[in-house]
Design an enzyme around this catalytic site. Structure first.
Site, PDB file in Angstrom:
ATOM      1  N   LYS A   1      -4.572  -8.325   6.156  1.00 14.96           N
ATOM      2  CA  LYS A   1      -4.519  -7.839   7.555  1.00 14.96           C
ATOM      3  C   LYS A   1      -5.200  -8.799   8.629  1.00 14.96           C
ATOM      4  O   LYS A   1      -4.857  -8.756   9.828  1.00 14.96           O
ATOM      5  CB  LYS A   1      -4.862  -6.603   7.609  1.00 14.96           C
ATOM      6  CG  LYS A   1      -4.521  -5.574   6.645  1.00 14.96           C
ATOM      7  CD  LYS A   1      -3.222  -5.086   7.115  1.00 14.96           C
ATOM      8  CE  LYS A   1      -2.748  -4.078   5.896  1.00 14.96           C
ATOM      9  NZ  LYS A   1      -1.418  -3.203   6.197  1.00 14.96           N
TER      10      LYS A   1
HETATM   11  C1  LIG Z   1      -3.935  -4.703   0.029  1.00 18.54           C
HETATM   12  C2  LIG Z   1      -2.577  -4.062   0.783  1.00 18.54           C
HETATM   13  N1  LIG Z   1      -1.777  -4.448  -0.083  1.00 18.54           N
HETATM   14  C3  LIG Z   1      -0.377  -4.217   0.498  1.00 18.54           C
HETATM   15  C4  LIG Z   1      -0.288  -3.354   1.565  1.00 18.54           C
HETATM   16  C5  LIG Z   1       1.243  -2.945   2.028  1.00 18.54           C
HETATM   17  O1  LIG Z   1       1.790  -3.709   3.091  1.00 18.54           O
HETATM   18  P1  LIG Z   1       2.700  -3.102   4.221  1.00 18.54           P
HETATM   19  O2  LIG Z   1       2.250  -1.735   4.681  1.00 18.54           O
HETATM   20  O3  LIG Z   1       2.772  -4.137   5.354  1.00 18.54           O
HETATM   21  O4  LIG Z   1       4.105  -2.905   3.427  1.00 18.54           O
HETATM   22  C6  LIG Z   1      -1.339  -3.012   2.223  1.00 18.54           C
HETATM   23  C7  LIG Z   1      -1.203  -2.119   3.464  1.00 18.54           C
HETATM   24  O5  LIG Z   1      -0.315  -2.183   4.401  1.00 18.54           O
HETATM   25  C8  LIG Z   1      -2.576  -3.494   1.820  1.00 18.54           C
HETATM   26  O6  LIG Z   1      -3.692  -3.128   2.416  1.00 18.54           O
HETATM   27  N1  LIG Z   2      -1.907  -0.510   4.103  1.00 18.45           N
HETATM   28  C1  LIG Z   2      -2.389  -0.311   5.453  1.00 18.45           C
HETATM   29  C2  LIG Z   2      -1.697   0.881   6.094  1.00 18.45           C
HETATM   30  C3  LIG Z   2      -1.148   0.476   7.639  1.00 18.45           C
HETATM   31  O1  LIG Z   2      -0.470  -0.486   7.529  1.00 18.45           O
HETATM   32  P1  LIG Z   2       0.102  -1.457   8.913  1.00 18.45           P
HETATM   33  O2  LIG Z   2       0.546  -2.689   8.331  1.00 18.45           O
HETATM   34  O3  LIG Z   2       1.070  -0.640   9.487  1.00 18.45           O
HETATM   35  O4  LIG Z   2      -1.226  -1.312   9.869  1.00 18.45           O
HETATM   36  C4  LIG Z   2      -3.777  -0.337   5.705  1.00 18.45           C
HETATM   37  O5  LIG Z   2      -4.599  -1.043   4.843  1.00 18.45           O
HETATM   38  O6  LIG Z   2      -4.623   0.544   6.401  1.00 18.45           O
END
Ligand SMILES: Cc1ncc(COP(=O)(O)O)c(C=O)c1O
Ligand SMILES: N[C@@H](CCOP(=O)(O)O)C(=O)O
Length: 477
Positions: free
Chosen positions: A120
């Site tokens: 992120k």
């Molecule tokens: C460690 C981790 N892996 C995978 C995901 C999944 O990613 P996305 O929500 O973009 O599909 C998330 C949260 O979004 C995450 O925090």
């Molecule tokens: N896995 C995410 C959930 C939110 O996902 P986002 O990519 O839409 O912000 C988290 O760790 O908070």
């Protein structure tokens, strides 16, 4: 470049307008009117660029209302080895997203070397700098309302803490994150950061964010913005590392690759879909879920059937405990030929707790054009993958990355190099690492003992009225 809503009923806007606005007023998500295309000559030139220069090249195609000199400065101050070195002083830090090769044709793209040890940070650090820039120009403030299952929250709070004119209200599922994730967020004492633990799951928190955003009068009065991947700027910044990973894993732009992506809210893999639509030679986009397998079910059966909170499991890859994937709507908009009325029809069923099924329609045949494959992973799979990668390569991976690798290895076409996206570092999930390897993961020195720091957090039921009152009480008028 203008942006349109997936629900087809909102005026087209610029990049900066949607940066601060988040969700479209018709409840949809913004996408570019057309995807910008990358020429072969551009791909050849981009192959040689540093991460910051590549980010500038990619984002210039999206953020067309930000003057080039300003965008270059913002991107340059964001993507530095200092921000993405996570305490390391090796040459990998300068690459920002180093590619680690496990075996011939199997790679992990490291995306978790930013301040909060998850992918992120790749977009969120940029978002913090973009917000600061756009708000200063307009002399405005922004109150960010976000939902997290563990990683978006800390990334947003670290990116926004102490930033002038920005407050963060972050909803997290009470008691459902790892101890490290909780400590990262709740130990922050900055006055502009507000953590709110919701008695529910991530999906409840995300529904609350959308409900507040859809109250247009409240949104305008309290200047509500978003940092979740419903905000287009997040997704566009994530597109960059697909290009970087592709260049690192290949020698020429004639080659194709497969990416495997641990998925929950469909944000990360949506960025891969967009990179492919722009012309990046991606032969396969492999979507991996944990036991919460709504997305895997769709790609296998054509049925999109989000589950309620009581059918969303708590797993050992908790950040993916999501059963209503926001960004999936962006992909479906492309799948149905950008027909906003069709998206409205599908989501009117979903918003009532229902499902939609494309199996009997031409959309099911069209799906194969988008090069997706999918699979799921369980707790035992996660432990096995973490163990195997540790024993065979001496590399420790986190449970989410393990989900991605397990499914990637199962689903990849053998002719394609596989790039598995690392989404977090093992330090965030010590209990699962201990179970798999009977040892504790390393963590950066600055994060030693964060679980012992005093924590500050408001606990709340999933009640939109209460949330609005909390925001109103904490925003000076
Ligand atoms: C460690 C981790 N892996 C995978 C995901 C999944 O990613 P996305 O929500 O973009 O599909 C998330 C949260 O979004 C995450 O925090
Ligand atoms: N896995 C995410 C959930 C939110 O996902 P986002 O990519 O839409 O912000 C988290 O760790 O908070």
């Amino acid at each position: 470049m203008k942006y349109i809503s997936t629900r087809g009923n909102a005026p087209a806007k610029t990049f900066t307008e949607i940066l601060l606005g988040g969700l479209a007023p018709d409840g949809g998500l913004y996408l570019p009117e057309q995807y910008p295309q990358v020429t072969r000559a551009e791909l050849d030139a981009w192959r040689k660029l540093s991460y910051a220069d590549l980010a500038f090249a990619v984002l210039s195609k999206f953020a067309t209302d930000i003057p080039a000199t300003d965008l270059k400065a913002i991107v340059g101050k964001t993507y530095t080895a200092q921000v993405y070195s996570n305490g390391r002083a090796d040459s990998d830090a300068a690459q920002i997203t180093p590619l680690r090769t496990l075996s011939e044709g199997v790679h992990i793209l490291e995306l978790s070397n930013g301040p909060t040890l998850a992918f992120k940070d790749m977009a969120m650090q940029l978002l913090g700098n973009l917000f600061e820039y756009a708000l200063a120009k307009k002399n405005e403030e922004l109150n960010i309302l976000g939902a997290t299952s563990g990683d978006t929250g800390s990334a947003a709070e670290y990116a926004m803490r102490g930033k002038k004119g920005i407050r963060v209200f972050m909803l997290s599922p009470n008691g459902k994150m790892s101890a490290f994730q909780r400590a990262q967020m709740y130990s922050l004492q900055d006055p502009n950061i507000h953590n709110i633990a919701i008695n529910g799951m991530f999906d409840d928190a995300q529904d609350m964010v959308k409900a507040v955003s859809n109250d247009h009068a409240f949104k305008a009065r309290y200047k509500i913005g978003t940092v979740n991947s419903i905000n287009w700027a997040r997704v566009s910044a994530q597109v960059v590392y697909y290009f970087k990973g592709y260049f690192a894993a290949t020698k020429s732009n004639d080659e194709q690759v497969a990416f495997s992506v641990p998925s929950g809210n469909f944000g990360n893999i949506c960025a891969g879909h967009i990179a492919r639509m722009m012309g990046l030679p991606i032969g396969q986009l492999i979507l991996a879920t944990n036991e919460n397998d709504v997305l895997d079910e769709f790609f296998r059966t054509g049925v999109y059937r989000p589950r309620g909170t009581d059918h969303t499991y708590e797993t050992s890859s908790p950040s993916m405990d999501i059963s209503k994937a926001s960004n999936f709507e962006r992909f479906v908009f492309d799948l149905v030929g950008r027909d906003g009325a069709k998206v409205r029809e599908f989501w009117s069923a979903v918003d009532k707790g229902g499902a939609f099924d494309i199996k009997g329609s031409s959309y099911w045949n069209d799906l194969s054009r988008f090069n997706f494959a999918s699979g799921k992973s369980s707790h035992q799979d996660r432990l096995k993958t973490i163990r195997e990668v540790w024993q065979e390569y001496g590399v420790m991976i986190d449970p989410h990355t393990a989900d991605g690798l397990k499914v990637g290895l199962e689903q990849r076409r053998p002719s394609l190099p596989l790039i598995c996206l690392e989404t977090a570092l093992p330090a965030k999930f010590a209990a699962t690492i201990q179970e798999a390897l009977s040892r504790q993961p390393e963590r950066p020195a600055a994060m030693e003992g964060i679980e012992d720091l005093p924590q500050r957090c408001e606990v709340m039921d999933a009640d939109v009225g209460k949330l609005k009152s909390f925001i109103a009480a904490n925003v000076p008028q």
